[in-house]
Design an enzyme around this catalytic site. Structure first.
Site, PDB file in Angstrom:
ATOM      1  N   TYR A  40       0.848  -1.198   0.000  1.00 49.31           N
ATOM      2  CA  TYR A  40       0.000   0.000   0.000  1.00 49.31           C
ATOM      3  C   TYR A  40       0.877   1.238   0.000  1.00 49.31           C
ATOM      4  O   TYR A  40       1.697   1.412   0.912  1.00 49.31           O
ATOM      5  CB  TYR A  40      -0.900  -0.009   1.241  1.00 49.31           C
ATOM      6  CG  TYR A  40      -1.610   1.302   1.484  1.00 49.31           C
ATOM      7  CD1 TYR A  40      -2.588   1.756   0.612  1.00 49.31           C
ATOM      8  CD2 TYR A  40      -1.291   2.103   2.579  1.00 49.31           C
ATOM      9  CE1 TYR A  40      -3.237   2.966   0.830  1.00 49.31           C
ATOM     10  CE2 TYR A  40      -1.929   3.312   2.808  1.00 49.31           C
ATOM     11  CZ  TYR A  40      -2.904   3.736   1.924  1.00 49.31           C
ATOM     12  OH  TYR A  40      -3.535   4.938   2.134  1.00 49.31           O
ATOM     13  N   HIS A 108      -7.619   4.441  -3.476  1.00 54.32           N
ATOM     14  CA  HIS A 108      -8.774   4.899  -2.696  1.00 54.32           C
ATOM     15  C   HIS A 108      -8.875   6.408  -2.794  1.00 54.32           C
ATOM     16  O   HIS A 108      -7.865   7.121  -2.837  1.00 54.32           O
ATOM     17  CB  HIS A 108      -8.743   4.398  -1.250  1.00 54.32           C
ATOM     18  CG  HIS A 108      -7.671   4.940  -0.368  1.00 54.32           C
ATOM     19  ND1 HIS A 108      -7.647   6.235   0.093  1.00 54.32           N
ATOM     20  CD2 HIS A 108      -6.587   4.342   0.188  1.00 54.32           C
ATOM     21  CE1 HIS A 108      -6.613   6.412   0.883  1.00 54.32           C
ATOM     22  NE2 HIS A 108      -5.933   5.287   0.951  1.00 54.32           N
ATOM     23  N   CYS A 118      -4.917  14.047   7.335  1.00 55.34           N
ATOM     24  CA  CYS A 118      -4.833  12.641   7.731  1.00 55.34           C
ATOM     25  C   CYS A 118      -6.136  12.219   8.402  1.00 55.34           C
ATOM     26  O   CYS A 118      -6.716  12.975   9.196  1.00 55.34           O
ATOM     27  CB  CYS A 118      -3.654  12.444   8.683  1.00 55.34           C
ATOM     28  SG  CYS A 118      -3.641  10.847   9.528  1.00 55.34           S
ATOM     29  N   GLU A 183     -13.206   5.324   7.135  1.00 56.31           N
ATOM     30  CA  GLU A 183     -12.027   5.716   7.896  1.00 56.31           C
ATOM     31  C   GLU A 183     -12.359   5.958   9.362  1.00 56.31           C
ATOM     32  O   GLU A 183     -13.371   6.567   9.712  1.00 56.31           O
ATOM     33  CB  GLU A 183     -11.417   6.981   7.274  1.00 56.31           C
ATOM     34  CG  GLU A 183     -10.241   7.583   8.047  1.00 56.31           C
ATOM     35  CD  GLU A 183      -9.001   6.698   8.085  1.00 56.31           C
ATOM     36  OE1 GLU A 183      -9.115   5.566   8.607  1.00 56.31           O
ATOM     37  OE2 GLU A 183      -7.938   7.135   7.627  1.00 56.31           O
ATOM     38  N   ASN A 205      -8.318   0.284   7.997  1.00 60.01           N
ATOM     39  CA  ASN A 205      -7.048   1.002   8.109  1.00 60.01           C
ATOM     40  C   ASN A 205      -6.524   0.861   9.533  1.00 60.01           C
ATOM     41  O   ASN A 205      -7.124   1.363  10.476  1.00 60.01           O
ATOM     42  CB  ASN A 205      -7.276   2.479   7.780  1.00 60.01           C
ATOM     43  CG  ASN A 205      -5.988   3.276   7.744  1.00 60.01           C
ATOM     44  OD1 ASN A 205      -4.900   2.719   7.656  1.00 60.01           O
ATOM     45  ND2 ASN A 205      -6.109   4.592   7.809  1.00 60.01           N
TER      46      ASN A 205
END
Length: 292
Positions: A40, A108, A118, A183, A205
């Site tokens: 990733y 993504h 972030c 997320e 994640n």
């Protein structure tokens, strides 16, 4: 088989894909050599290699360039962070084509305003549902092959709540996304609910020290996640080891004992030296053989 086709088949296999975070070709090759089935490319890590925090300061061109180098240096599929698509649906369309052309297997894209932040920081802002759906539709339309995977990320949990995050994930799937990435679920209950509520492949994640509780990879697979990324797995340890080594050098006043004994030849061997050694003489050897 292309890397995109390989990744698409893996996604349909029922086995969770585990992809540690790569920041460059060094870390990408090490992930490949360690036996992981995918890598990733982390946006945070890419930002750090250019000297910036993960604040949406990196351009699409810079991200694609790094992804291209990594994808073409490894033998496993690469998933890449593509931030928000770097603009509206027109920019999203081009973003998908650039990443696909670079040899990336999946990207993504998210529903934050740009510049983004972030996913495990505060004060994120979302685009409207309408804008998000339009960009997902553009991403799906831009694919040159059906194997290229579009993962729709939503950061709605931190801004508008868990229910809105699930609603956006469902909308993304209904409008062409191949998988979804909710997320930063904030409790184990939320972590477990995502794949139970979302009617499609889900990505988890895993960010050490972030908002999502730690969970074993086997448990994530059992719960129903199709993909797990570990963006900071190597980046955090690289920083720590560099800090430690530099501090030891200053303290000792000389080259400190390495963690692992090596040599230039051993290091180069990890990056394909044997193949290049063969090429060094192969083309002249053929001429000599023909002359004889």
């Amino acid at each position: 088989m292309s890397q995109a086709a390989k990744f698409s088949a893996m996604l349909k296999s029922g086995k969770m894909i585990v992809a540690p975070g790569a920041i460059d070709c060094i870390t990408g090759k090490l992930i490949d050599q360690a036996g992981f089935e995918a890598a990733y490319m982390t946006g945070a890590g890419t930002s750090a290699t250019l000297g910036y925090p993960d604040y949406g300061l990196i351009t699409m061109t810079e991200m694609v360039a790094n992804a291209s180098r990594i994808a073409n240096s490894i033998s496993i599929p690469l998933i890449s962070d593509a931030d928000t698509g770097y603009g509206n649906e027109l920019n999203m369309f081009r973003t998908v084509q650039e990443f696909e052309r670079a040899g990336v297997a999946a990207i993504h894209v998210e529903d934050q305003v740009f510049p983004k932040r972030c996913g495990h920081l505060e004060n994120k802002e979302l685009v409207s549902r309408e804008d998000y759906v339009a960009k997902i539709r553009a991403a799906a339309a831009a694919k040159r092959t059906p194997d290229f995977t579009i993962i729709a990320r939503t950061d709605a949990r931190a801004v508008a709540g868990f229910d809105e995050a699930i609603a956006r994930a469902q909308l993304a799937l209904a409008n062409g996304a191949d998988a979804v990435f909710v997320e930063a679920p904030q409790t184990m209950e939320e972590v477990e609910k995502v794949p139970a509520l979302v009617k499609g492949p889900c990505l988890l994640n895993m960010v050490r020290g972030g908002k999502t509780p730690d969970i074993a990879l086997a448990d994530a697979e059992r719960i129903g996640y199709a993909i797990s990324i570990l963006p900071g797995l190597l980046l955090g340890n690289i920083i720590a080891i560099c800090d430690q080594t530099l501090a030891e050098t200053k303290r000792l006043g000389k080259y400190p004992p390495p963690l692992v004994e090596s040599s230039p030849a051993k290091t180069f061997a990890r990056f394909g030296a044997a193949d290049w050694d063969v090429r060094r003489t192969a083309f002249r050897d053929e001429l000599k053989a023909a002359a004889e």
